[in-house]
Motif scaffolding. Structure first.
Motif, PDB file in Angstrom:
ATOM      1  N   ARG A  78     -15.112   1.531  12.671  1.00  0.00           N
ATOM      2  CA  ARG A  78     -14.467   0.290  13.103  1.00  0.00           C
ATOM      3  C   ARG A  78     -13.363  -0.110  12.117  1.00  0.00           C
ATOM      4  NH1 ARG A  78     -18.262  -2.420  16.650  1.00  0.00           N
ATOM      5  NH2 ARG A  78     -19.582  -0.724  17.465  1.00  0.00           N
ATOM      6  N   PRO A  79     -12.250  -0.622  12.630  1.00  0.00           N
ATOM      7  CA  PRO A  79     -11.149  -0.999  11.733  1.00  0.00           C
ATOM      8  C   PRO A  79     -11.465  -2.169  10.810  1.00  0.00           C
ATOM      9  CG  PRO A  79     -10.673  -1.623  14.001  1.00  0.00           C
ATOM     10  CD  PRO A  79     -11.882  -0.757  14.045  1.00  0.00           C
ATOM     11  N   HIS A  80     -12.540  -2.920  11.074  1.00  0.00           N
ATOM     12  CA  HIS A  80     -12.933  -4.028  10.197  1.00  0.00           C
ATOM     13  C   HIS A  80     -13.199  -3.542   8.772  1.00  0.00           C
ATOM     14  CE1 HIS A  80     -13.639  -6.036  14.057  1.00  0.00           C
ATOM     15  NE2 HIS A  80     -14.411  -5.014  14.374  1.00  0.00           N
ATOM     16  N   THR A  81     -13.568  -2.291   8.624  1.00  0.00           N
ATOM     17  CA  THR A  81     -13.864  -1.763   7.293  1.00  0.00           C
ATOM     18  C   THR A  81     -12.619  -1.601   6.439  1.00  0.00           C
ATOM     19  OG1 THR A  81     -13.612   0.567   7.936  1.00  0.00           O
ATOM     20  CG2 THR A  81     -15.791  -0.431   8.250  1.00  0.00           C
ATOM     21  N   ALA A  82     -11.442  -1.495   7.075  1.00  0.00           N
ATOM     22  CA  ALA A  82     -10.181  -1.190   6.376  1.00  0.00           C
ATOM     23  C   ALA A  82     -10.316   0.097   5.551  1.00  0.00           C
ATOM     24  CB  ALA A  82      -9.758  -2.360   5.476  1.00  0.00           C
ATOM     25  N   MET A  83     -11.147   1.018   6.018  1.00  0.00           N
ATOM     26  CA  MET A  83     -11.439   2.216   5.232  1.00  0.00           C
ATOM     27  C   MET A  83     -11.063   3.513   5.941  1.00  0.00           C
ATOM     28  SD  MET A  83     -15.151   1.090   3.617  1.00  0.00           S
ATOM     29  CE  MET A  83     -15.283   2.518   2.550  1.00  0.00           C
ATOM     30  N   GLY A  84     -10.421   3.445   7.095  1.00  0.00           N
ATOM     31  CA  GLY A  84     -10.132   4.651   7.844  1.00  0.00           C
ATOM     32  C   GLY A  84      -9.262   5.643   7.086  1.00  0.00           C
ATOM     33  N   VAL A  85      -8.158   5.166   6.525  1.00  0.00           N
ATOM     34  CA  VAL A  85      -7.253   6.056   5.795  1.00  0.00           C
ATOM     35  C   VAL A  85      -7.889   6.523   4.491  1.00  0.00           C
ATOM     36  CG1 VAL A  85      -5.033   6.185   4.590  1.00  0.00           C
ATOM     37  CG2 VAL A  85      -5.161   5.134   6.849  1.00  0.00           C
ATOM     38  N   SER A  86      -8.574   5.633   3.804  1.00  0.00           N
ATOM     39  CA  SER A  86      -9.235   6.027   2.565  1.00  0.00           C
ATOM     40  C   SER A  86     -10.364   7.024   2.823  1.00  0.00           C
ATOM     41  CB  SER A  86      -9.772   4.797   1.832  1.00  0.00           C
ATOM     42  OG  SER A  86      -8.705   4.019   1.323  1.00  0.00           O
ATOM     43  N   GLY A 144     -19.669   9.337   5.693  1.00  0.00           N
ATOM     44  CA  GLY A 144     -19.198   8.926   7.009  1.00  0.00           C
ATOM     45  C   GLY A 144     -20.207   8.062   7.739  1.00  0.00           C
ATOM     46  N   LYS A 145     -21.483   8.448   7.666  1.00  0.00           N
ATOM     47  CA  LYS A 145     -22.534   7.653   8.311  1.00  0.00           C
ATOM     48  C   LYS A 145     -22.596   6.239   7.738  1.00  0.00           C
ATOM     49  CE  LYS A 145     -25.786   8.956  10.532  1.00  0.00           C
ATOM     50  NZ  LYS A 145     -26.150   8.895  11.978  1.00  0.00           N
ATOM     51  N   GLU A 146     -22.476   6.146   6.441  1.00  0.00           N
ATOM     52  CA  GLU A 146     -22.567   4.845   5.785  1.00  0.00           C
ATOM     53  C   GLU A 146     -21.401   3.938   6.177  1.00  0.00           C
ATOM     54  OE1 GLU A 146     -22.756   2.976   1.246  1.00  0.00           O
ATOM     55  OE2 GLU A 146     -22.794   5.145   1.547  1.00  0.00           O
ATOM     56  N   ILE A 147     -20.189   4.485   6.204  1.00  0.00           N
ATOM     57  CA  ILE A 147     -19.023   3.675   6.572  1.00  0.00           C
ATOM     58  C   ILE A 147     -19.114   3.242   8.032  1.00  0.00           C
ATOM     59  CG2 ILE A 147     -16.514   3.663   6.807  1.00  0.00           C
ATOM     60  CD1 ILE A 147     -16.404   5.635   4.460  1.00  0.00           C
ATOM     61  N   ALA A 148     -19.564   4.140   8.896  1.00  0.00           N
ATOM     62  CA  ALA A 148     -19.713   3.793  10.313  1.00  0.00           C
ATOM     63  C   ALA A 148     -20.707   2.652  10.499  1.00  0.00           C
ATOM     64  CB  ALA A 148     -20.150   5.027  11.096  1.00  0.00           C
ATOM     65  N   ALA A 149     -21.828   2.708   9.802  1.00  0.00           N
ATOM     66  CA  ALA A 149     -22.829   1.646   9.901  1.00  0.00           C
ATOM     67  C   ALA A 149     -22.289   0.330   9.352  1.00  0.00           C
ATOM     68  CB  ALA A 149     -24.089   2.060   9.148  1.00  0.00           C
ATOM     69  N   TYR A 150     -21.534   0.417   8.270  1.00  0.00           N
ATOM     70  CA  TYR A 150     -20.927  -0.774   7.679  1.00  0.00           C
ATOM     71  C   TYR A 150     -19.969  -1.442   8.671  1.00  0.00           C
ATOM     72  CZ  TYR A 150     -17.912  -3.441   4.452  1.00  0.00           C
ATOM     73  OH  TYR A 150     -17.174  -4.413   3.826  1.00  0.00           O
ATOM     74  N   GLY A 151     -19.185  -0.627   9.360  1.00  0.00           N
ATOM     75  CA  GLY A 151     -18.257  -1.172  10.343  1.00  0.00           C
ATOM     76  C   GLY A 151     -18.961  -1.887  11.476  1.00  0.00           C
ATOM     77  N   ARG A 152     -20.061  -1.341  11.934  1.00  0.00           N
ATOM     78  CA  ARG A 152     -20.817  -2.005  13.014  1.00  0.00           C
ATOM     79  C   ARG A 152     -21.403  -3.329  12.539  1.00  0.00           C
ATOM     80  NH1 ARG A 152     -22.256   3.442  13.887  1.00  0.00           N
ATOM     81  NH2 ARG A 152     -24.236   3.186  12.797  1.00  0.00           N
ATOM     82  N   ARG A 153     -21.848  -3.361  11.282  1.00  0.00           N
ATOM     83  CA  ARG A 153     -22.373  -4.630  10.754  1.00  0.00           C
ATOM     84  C   ARG A 153     -21.273  -5.681  10.664  1.00  0.00           C
ATOM     85  NH1 ARG A 153     -24.911  -1.116   7.045  1.00  0.00           N
ATOM     86  NH2 ARG A 153     -23.511  -1.772   5.361  1.00  0.00           N
ATOM     87  N   LEU A 154     -20.110  -5.287  10.216  1.00  0.00           N
ATOM     88  CA  LEU A 154     -19.002  -6.238  10.131  1.00  0.00           C
ATOM     89  C   LEU A 154     -18.621  -6.761  11.509  1.00  0.00           C
ATOM     90  CD1 LEU A 154     -16.642  -4.523   7.507  1.00  0.00           C
ATOM     91  CD2 LEU A 154     -18.078  -6.548   7.172  1.00  0.00           C
ATOM     92  N   ALA A 155     -18.595  -5.859  12.487  1.00  0.00           N
ATOM     93  CA  ALA A 155     -18.238  -6.282  13.846  1.00  0.00           C
ATOM     94  C   ALA A 155     -19.255  -7.259  14.408  1.00  0.00           C
ATOM     95  CB  ALA A 155     -18.121  -5.057  14.744  1.00  0.00           C
ATOM     96  N   ALA A 156     -20.516  -7.003  14.136  1.00  0.00           N
ATOM     97  CA  ALA A 156     -21.578  -7.879  14.653  1.00  0.00           C
ATOM     98  C   ALA A 156     -21.475  -9.283  14.090  1.00  0.00           C
ATOM     99  CB  ALA A 156     -22.950  -7.274  14.320  1.00  0.00           C
ATOM    100  N   SER A 157     -20.992  -9.399  12.870  1.00  0.00           N
ATOM    101  CA  SER A 157     -20.877 -10.718  12.251  1.00  0.00           C
ATOM    102  C   SER A 157     -19.583 -11.419  12.621  1.00  0.00           C
ATOM    103  CB  SER A 157     -20.965 -10.592  10.726  1.00  0.00           C
ATOM    104  OG  SER A 157     -19.858  -9.868  10.201  1.00  0.00           O
ATOM    105  N   ALA A 158     -18.629 -10.675  13.195  1.00  0.00           N
ATOM    106  CA  ALA A 158     -17.311 -11.257  13.446  1.00  0.00           C
ATOM    107  C   ALA A 158     -17.042 -11.519  14.917  1.00  0.00           C
ATOM    108  CB  ALA A 158     -16.221 -10.334  12.901  1.00  0.00           C
ATOM    109  N   LEU A 159     -17.819 -10.917  15.811  1.00  0.00           N
ATOM    110  CA  LEU A 159     -17.550 -11.082  17.243  1.00  0.00           C
ATOM    111  C   LEU A 159     -18.797 -11.584  17.981  1.00  0.00           C
ATOM    112  CD1 LEU A 159     -15.471  -7.839  17.885  1.00  0.00           C
ATOM    113  CD2 LEU A 159     -14.676 -10.171  18.220  1.00  0.00           C
TER     114      LEU A 159
END
Length: 370
Positions: free
Chosen positions: A313-321, A355-370
């Motif tokens: 998810r782009p909420h992580t701001a971690m795609g390019v990194s 990759g698994k950790e960042i993906a899970a982090y993104g879902r958590r951020l999305a759940a708190s923001a939407l």
């Protein structure tokens, strides 16, 4: 490792980082990018992370990390446009355009082939065969899938290669800061947010397309996440002349009627400063938000990097990194042994859990923001 013939599918930043690092180690590397016009000008802004700084140092582009606009604080709007919260959290944003062009300039000139779509790959004991839509084929020792969310390579490694729609899209705009009216000046030099049930909007300044940081030459990048039913996704990604896109709607493809509706919705649902920023954008784009997690990032002669392996998810701001980290890890694995299969196994071990950790982090951020 002895020099290999390496071919990379996909010429965005994940492919560029990987190609440049492996060329530096003496490998014969070429990138095949499906777009015939190139990728310059397709990005907006991004927040750099440690892996990006690392790879820029490695490829001789460390100066790019210093070309960014610093947001002095984070602000959160209330519905009326008042500032409900201020967080002292300075943060730098860089220009995707300038980053891409600077990194691209470090690649050998004849190594980046436009209009060449890797349609399929077939791995055997002696190498990999790449197949192209015109019926031609090519052999390589190693093929790297850097072909993003629509990867054609990931299916050769994973039985499940389909992206999963997350239930919402990101409307995006990028406008000259001088286009913002005075009433929206509160947005400048700050990282701004508006979060309400079913609504998440944000925006920040980025440098100009060539790295300009002077006041008046920067650009304002805004994002509005909006829930979208899966059955309406095809319509959302249909251009003004009826052309259908798979994962997004590019700039310039939105009809006048849909643009007018977006502006109406912005003034109806968002704080006035954000609505005014959205009004200034004549060519917004739409990014579908998807999830994908590869079971396998590597096999005996294939490897995946970036969004080909994990779409986060782009909420992580971690795609390019994340892509930079993949490139660094793959290079390190290949340098550590002359056994290609062992090297790719090490790469899988090093990066799959990340990759698994960042993906899970993104879902958590999305759940708190939407």
């Amino acid at each position: 490792m002895k020099p290999l013939t390496i071919r990379i599918a996909g010429g965005s930043l994940a492919g560029l980082f990987t190609a440049i690092l492996l060329q530096k180690d003496g490998h014969d590397v070429k990138i095949y990018e499906r777009s015939s016009s190139g990728l310059a000008g397709r990005g907006a802004g991004l927040v750099p992370q440690a892996e990006l700084f690392h790879v820029l140092r490695e490829i001789g582009c460390e100066h790019v990390a210093r070309i960014g606009v610093v947001a002095k604080e984070r602000i959160y709007f209330d519905a009326a446009g008042g500032i409900a919260q201020v967080v002292a959290m300075p943060q730098m944003q860089v220009s995707w355009d300038y980053l891409f062009e600077s990194v691209h300039s470090r690649l050998s000139a004849d190594s980046y082939i436009l209009g060449r779509h890797v349609e399929a790959v077939h791995e055997d004991e002696d190498g990999v065969t790449l197949s192209f839509p015109d019926g031609t084929q090519e052999r390589a020792d190693l093929v790297i899938g850097a072909d993003g969310i629509g990867s054609a390579v990931r299916g050769s490694l994973n039985r499940d290669a389909a992206n999963s729609f997350a239930g919402y899209v990101a409307w995006r705009g990028l406008v000259p800061e001088t286009a913002l009216p005075e009433e929206a000046s509160v947005l400048l030099d700050r990282f701004a947010f508006y979060v309400a049930p079913g609504i998440h909007a944000l925006g920040y300044l980025v440098p100009g397309p060539h790295g300009e940081m002077q006041v008046g030459q920067r650009r304002y990048n805004w994002v509005w996440y909006r829930p979208t039913p899966a059955e309406k996704l095809a319509a959302a990604f249909t251009g003004k002349d009826g052309r259908r896109f798979e994962h997004s709607l590019p700039r310039g493809e939105l009809s006048d009627e849909r643009r007018a509706l977006l502006r109406h919705d912005a003034f109806d649902r968002l704080p006035p400063p954000f609505a005014l920023a959205i009004e200034t954008e004549d060519n917004p784009s739409i990014q579908g938000i998807f999830d994908y997690e590869a079971e396998w990032m590597a096999s005996g002669r294939l490897a995946l990097v970036g969004d080909a392996a994990f779409v986060v998810r782009p909420h992580t701001a971690m795609g390019v990194s994340k892509a930079a980290g993949d490139a660094i890890a793959l290079r390190a694995a290949l340098k550590g042994t002359d056994d290609l299969s062992a090297a790719l196994s090490r790469y899988q071990r090093d990066r799959w859990a990340v990759g698994k950790e960042i993906a899970a982090y993104g879902r958590r951020l999305a759940a708190s923001a939407l």
